[in-house]
Design a protein around this motif. Structure first.
Motif: not given
Length: 294
Positions: A193-220
Motif C-alpha cells: 500500500n505504501s509503495a503504491l501511494f508513495a510512488s509517482f503517479n502521472l495523474e497527480n501532476c498531469f491529470p490529462r495524461l493519466a491515461w498513459l499510465t492508468r493501465s499499469n497503475v490500476c493493474n498493480k
C-alpha cells in the motif's frame, strides 16, 4: 493542499499566495515534496500569513506553514478542503473509494467518520489495548535480553517495525491474525500500500495524461486489492464463526471493551445508524484504520 477546480473558479488570481520561481511544464516539481524542503521554501517565498503556492506539473498546491493558516484550513474552511482529489490507486485499492480518508465529503463520509472516531479510534478503544501493548513490549524485551546475553547484534529498526505491525494486527483482529502467518502477509500488504501511494503517479501532476499510465497503475492496485480482499474475508469469516459459538465454547474469552476492530464493525453494522454498511466498506475501514494506527 491540492487545489480543486471548484476552488480555483471561486478564487481570484490577484489574491493567490506568493510562489517561488518555477520551470516550464513541470512547474515546481523539481523542488521536492518532503516536509523539510517545503519548510525551507515557505520561509523564503511564503507570505506573512504562512501561505505559499506551488505548481506540481499542471496542478496547483497551497502549502500551509503557520498555525493561523492551518486553523483557517482545518477548522474555519474545513468543508471546502474536506474532499481529496480522485485517485486511481485509491479507487482500485479501497473499493471505490468508500473509506473515511479518500471518500468525497458528503453523507457517506460523515457516517464513516462517525464510525471510525466513535467505535474504532476513540480514546477508550485505544486504551483498551493497553494489556496487549504490555504483552508485545515484554516479547520485545525478551528478545533484547536474549541477544544481549549471547552478544549478538540486533536490528532495532526491523524489531520496531515488527512490534508496530504485531500491535496493529492485534487491534485489527486479536490473536487470530497470527493464524497461518497472516501477520507476515499483513505486513507485506501494508508495505505494498505504501509503495503504491508513495510512488509517482502521472495523474497527480498531469491529470490529462493519466491515461498513459492508468493501465499499469490500476493493474498493480487491483492485484494488491485482491490479496487484501482474500485476507480480510478469511478473517471476517473466522470472526463470524466464532460469534456463533456459545460463550463457554469460545477460546478467546475477550470482554466487549477488548474486542478487536472486526468484532466492532460486525457489531455496529447491526445498529440503525450503520445498517447500510456493506462488506466491502468494512474491509475498506479496516485497511484505512491500519494506516491511521501506523
Amino acid at each position: 493542499l491540492r487545489t480543486t477546480s471548484s476552488s480555483k473558479k471561486q478564487g481570484n488570481r490577484k489574491r493567490l499566495p506568493p510562489s517561488p520561481p518555477g520551470l516550464p511544464v513541470i512547474g515546481h516539481l523539481h523542488l521536492g515534496r518532503d516536509h523539510v524542503s517545503l519548510c525551507n521554501l515557505a520561509k523564503k517565498h511564503g507570505s506573512d500569513d504562512g501561505l505559499m503556492l506551488l505548481r506540481r506539473g499542471a496542478v496547483p498546491h497551497h502549502v500551509v506553514s503557520s498555525p493561523r493558516a492551518a486553523r483557517a484550513i482545518m477548522r474555519t474552511h474545513d468543508r471546502m478542503f474536506a474532499s481529496r482529489p480522485t485517485s486511481m490507486v485509491a479507487h482500485e485499492l479501497l473499493y471505490g473509494p468508500i473509506d473515511v480518508v479518500f471518500a468525497p465529503y458528503g453523507e457517506h463520509w460523515r457516517m464513516a467518520r462517525k464510525l471510525v472516531a466513535t467505535h474504532l479510534l476513540s480514546v477508550k478503544k485505544i486504551q483498551s489495548y493497553r494489556l496487549a501493548r504490555q504483552q508485545e513490549v515484554r516479547l520485545v524485551m525478551a528478545v533484547i535480553r536474549k541477544s544481549a546475553a549471547a552478544s549478538t547484534v540486533i536490528d532495532m529498526g526491523e524489531m520496531m517495525n515488527n512490534f508496530v505491525n504485531d500491535m496493529v494486527c492485534r487491534a485489527l483482529s486479536g490473536k487470530f491474525i497470527m493464524k497461518e502467518g497472516r501477520n507476515k502477509i499483513f505486513r507485506e500488504l501494508i508495505e505494498a500500500n505504501s509503495a503504491l501511494f508513495a510512488s509517482f503517479n502521472l495523474e497527480n501532476c498531469f491529470p490529462r495524461l493519466a491515461w498513459l499510465t492508468r493501465s499499469n497503475v490500476c493493474n498493480k492496485a487491483k492485484k494488491v486489492n485482491r490479496r487484501w480482499d482474500d485476507l480480510l474475508e478469511k478473517m471476517i469469516q473466522d470472526h463470524e464463526k466464532r460469534t456463533l459459538l456459545p460463550p463457554h465454547d469460545r477460546q478467546d474469552g475477550k470482554k466487549e471493551e477488548e474486542s478487536d476492530f472486526i468484532d466492532v464493525l460486525l457489531l455496529v453494522r447491526q445498529q440503525k445508524d450503520y445498517d447500510g454498511i456493506t462488506r466491502e466498506q468494512i474491509k475498506a475501514f479496516l485497511m484505512v484504520s491500519v494506516v491511521l494506527l501506523q
